[in-house]
Design a protein around this motif. Sequence first.
Motif, PDB file in Angstrom:
ATOM      1  N   ALA A 136       2.028  12.245   0.935  1.00  0.00           N
ATOM      2  CA  ALA A 136       2.950  11.081   1.656  1.00  0.00           C
ATOM      3  C   ALA A 136       2.671  10.710   3.227  1.00  0.00           C
ATOM      4  N   LEU A 137       2.381  11.811   3.738  1.00  0.00           N
ATOM      5  CA  LEU A 137       1.980  11.522   5.355  1.00  0.00           C
ATOM      6  C   LEU A 137       0.848  11.100   5.425  1.00  0.00           C
ATOM      7  N   GLY A 138      -0.157  11.484   4.525  1.00  0.00           N
ATOM      8  CA  GLY A 138      -1.683  10.998   4.652  1.00  0.00           C
ATOM      9  C   GLY A 138      -1.691   9.456   4.188  1.00  0.00           C
ATOM     10  N   VAL A 139      -0.931   9.075   3.112  1.00  0.00           N
ATOM     11  CA  VAL A 139      -0.781   7.729   2.691  1.00  0.00           C
ATOM     12  C   VAL A 139      -0.445   6.845   3.888  1.00  0.00           C
ATOM     13  N   VAL A 140       0.845   7.313   4.505  1.00  0.00           N
ATOM     14  CA  VAL A 140       1.326   6.426   5.605  1.00  0.00           C
ATOM     15  C   VAL A 140       0.291   6.226   6.825  1.00  0.00           C
ATOM     16  N   LEU A 141      -0.309   7.587   7.149  1.00  0.00           N
ATOM     17  CA  LEU A 141      -1.357   7.484   8.260  1.00  0.00           C
ATOM     18  C   LEU A 141      -2.357   6.665   8.150  1.00  0.00           C
ATOM     19  N   ALA A 142      -2.922   6.865   6.719  1.00  0.00           N
ATOM     20  CA  ALA A 142      -4.203   5.892   6.299  1.00  0.00           C
ATOM     21  C   ALA A 142      -3.735   4.422   6.372  1.00  0.00           C
ATOM     22  N   VAL A 143      -2.832   3.881   5.849  1.00  0.00           N
ATOM     23  CA  VAL A 143      -2.190   2.800   6.146  1.00  0.00           C
ATOM     24  C   VAL A 143      -2.145   2.335   7.454  1.00  0.00           C
ATOM     25  N   GLN A 144      -1.530   3.227   8.366  1.00  0.00           N
ATOM     26  CA  GLN A 144      -1.507   2.902   9.729  1.00  0.00           C
ATOM     27  C   GLN A 144      -2.740   2.556  10.473  1.00  0.00           C
ATOM     28  N   LEU A 197      -5.660   1.728   8.810  1.00  0.00           N
ATOM     29  CA  LEU A 197      -6.085   0.500   8.168  1.00  0.00           C
ATOM     30  C   LEU A 197      -5.449  -0.789   8.910  1.00  0.00           C
ATOM     31  N   GLU A 198      -4.102  -0.500   9.235  1.00  0.00           N
ATOM     32  CA  GLU A 198      -3.644  -1.617   9.839  1.00  0.00           C
ATOM     33  C   GLU A 198      -4.117  -2.074  11.267  1.00  0.00           C
ATOM     34  N   GLY A 199      -4.130  -0.854  12.247  1.00  0.00           N
ATOM     35  CA  GLY A 199      -4.644  -1.016  13.469  1.00  0.00           C
ATOM     36  C   GLY A 199      -5.818  -1.154  13.614  1.00  0.00           C
ATOM     37  N   HIS A 200      -7.001  -0.710  12.765  1.00  0.00           N
ATOM     38  CA  HIS A 200      -8.360  -1.009  12.814  1.00  0.00           C
ATOM     39  C   HIS A 200      -9.111  -1.944  12.224  1.00  0.00           C
ATOM     40  N   VAL A 201      -8.389  -2.439  11.039  1.00  0.00           N
ATOM     41  CA  VAL A 201      -8.736  -3.615  10.277  1.00  0.00           C
ATOM     42  C   VAL A 201      -7.880  -4.861  10.258  1.00  0.00           C
ATOM     43  N   LEU A 202      -6.606  -4.565   9.964  1.00  0.00           N
ATOM     44  CA  LEU A 202      -5.771  -5.639   9.692  1.00  0.00           C
ATOM     45  C   LEU A 202      -5.440  -6.472  10.984  1.00  0.00           C
ATOM     46  N   GLN A 203      -5.043  -5.721  11.870  1.00  0.00           N
ATOM     47  CA  GLN A 203      -4.786  -6.436  13.093  1.00  0.00           C
ATOM     48  C   GLN A 203      -5.857  -7.044  13.847  1.00  0.00           C
ATOM     49  N   PRO A 204      -7.190  -6.514  13.838  1.00  0.00           N
ATOM     50  CA  PRO A 204      -8.161  -7.194  14.437  1.00  0.00           C
ATOM     51  C   PRO A 204      -8.657  -8.284  13.458  1.00  0.00           C
ATOM     52  N   SER A 208      10.051   3.678   9.737  1.00  0.00           N
ATOM     53  CA  SER A 208      10.141   3.764   8.105  1.00  0.00           C
ATOM     54  C   SER A 208       9.217   4.847   7.362  1.00  0.00           C
ATOM     55  N   GLY A 209       7.801   4.865   8.080  1.00  0.00           N
ATOM     56  CA  GLY A 209       6.967   5.960   7.567  1.00  0.00           C
ATOM     57  C   GLY A 209       7.548   7.517   7.615  1.00  0.00           C
ATOM     58  N   THR A 210       8.397   7.645   8.789  1.00  0.00           N
ATOM     59  CA  THR A 210       9.007   9.180   8.808  1.00  0.00           C
ATOM     60  C   THR A 210      10.052   9.101   7.739  1.00  0.00           C
ATOM     61  N   VAL A 211      10.846   8.237   7.669  1.00  0.00           N
ATOM     62  CA  VAL A 211      11.849   8.299   6.412  1.00  0.00           C
ATOM     63  C   VAL A 211      11.081   8.633   4.937  1.00  0.00           C
ATOM     64  N   CYS A 225       0.997  -1.183  -0.023  1.00  0.00           N
ATOM     65  CA  CYS A 225       0.088   0.078  -0.073  1.00  0.00           C
ATOM     66  C   CYS A 225       0.938   1.273   0.020  1.00  0.00           C
ATOM     67  N   ILE A 226       1.768   1.337   0.820  1.00  0.00           N
ATOM     68  CA  ILE A 226       2.639   2.353   0.981  1.00  0.00           C
ATOM     69  C   ILE A 226       3.559   2.387  -0.189  1.00  0.00           C
ATOM     70  N   GLY A 227       4.143   1.517  -1.000  1.00  0.00           N
ATOM     71  CA  GLY A 227       4.860   1.479  -2.048  1.00  0.00           C
ATOM     72  C   GLY A 227       4.038   2.178  -3.246  1.00  0.00           C
ATOM     73  N   ILE A 228       2.931   1.460  -3.271  1.00  0.00           N
ATOM     74  CA  ILE A 228       1.872   1.986  -4.559  1.00  0.00           C
ATOM     75  C   ILE A 228       1.680   3.555  -4.164  1.00  0.00           C
ATOM     76  N   GLY A 229       1.588   3.902  -3.052  1.00  0.00           N
ATOM     77  CA  GLY A 229       1.184   5.241  -2.835  1.00  0.00           C
ATOM     78  C   GLY A 229       2.203   6.329  -3.196  1.00  0.00           C
ATOM     79  N   LEU A 230       3.436   5.606  -2.828  1.00  0.00           N
ATOM     80  CA  LEU A 230       4.619   6.619  -3.070  1.00  0.00           C
ATOM     81  C   LEU A 230       5.064   6.698  -4.773  1.00  0.00           C
TER      82      LEU A 230
END
Length: 355
Positions: free
Chosen positions: A272-280, A282-289, A252-255, A218-223
Amino acid sequence: MLLLPPSVRRLAAWCVVVLLVCGVGWVGIRLCVEFRTAVTPVLLALLGTALLRPLHRRLMRVRVPRSLSAGLTCAAVVAVVGGAVYIVVAALVDTGDQIVASLRDAARSLPRHFGTADTSLDDLTSHGRELLGKFGGTAASGVVSGVSVVGETLAMAVLALLLVFFFLRDSDRAVAALRSLAPNGTADLLEAIARRAFRAVEGFMRGTTLIALIDALCIGIGLLVLDVPGAAGLAALVFVGAYIPYLGAFISGTVAVLVALADRGFVTGLWALGVVLAVQVLEGHVLQPAIQSRTVQMHPAVVLLAITAGASVAGIVGMLLAVPLTAAAFGVINELRERYGTGGPDPSPPPGRTP
């Protein structure tokens, strides 16, 4: 002692238990540190076994012999890891100069964007040198002894791979050996605890790998859409950093955001910050659970404390091993709670066994 109130006696007893447990734990940690050359491959092999056991079982279901299926699994992981390392190294080599140059430009452009234009770059450089002088001794000594470190790392990797082969091939014998070494009446309990801990590590490793892959894609496609230089290398950095929960994703997101800010401008940096935050999110509220719902769920504060403790004991390796080991410990605690948390163990014998 008998003259003390019952509450004080109970408090004293608990203090003795806590001190005893802490003492045993400290001795165990010190022994692991002293014998880290042998302990680290064993722990890494257990993580690898937890990740690769489903493939090994699928091969055995199609009647592949146990030893051959273990060998094919290890060969597959060598091919996959070797290919991944080649891709990551090639991407970083091709785009490393761009990433470094972009980070250098970010150090110059950040003061202009955030209203600190009076800050001198020379001052920042001098402060950075002071920090490197204070905290870079270990890294410098590691560079000096780089040849021995590389040799030791390769030896541990080969040993870990061999141990993965034996763990996969002889997993049934390990259970039988554990039951034979258990004191009378505790074989079922020890087997249940071992299986619960291993299932927790197995679920954690599979879930973390899948989440890391989704985050990197996701982050790679966004970048790539934002035309950020070194998108492939940054995505690889995101994948590797995902194995260190929270901290790795933050670094890694900061870099990635800094590279986008320096090379493409302030607006692209915000995207780019929006992409990183959106992925995080998604990870915290969808992928992890969804992905790790069957593994041991730990509070983020516990994860951060475990990572800090692992880093203080064994550096980067400790950071990688801290969370799965903590997950195994939580699995053991949950197993004991289920057995004894309702007033005692279940008096009925296990199915197929006589009391």
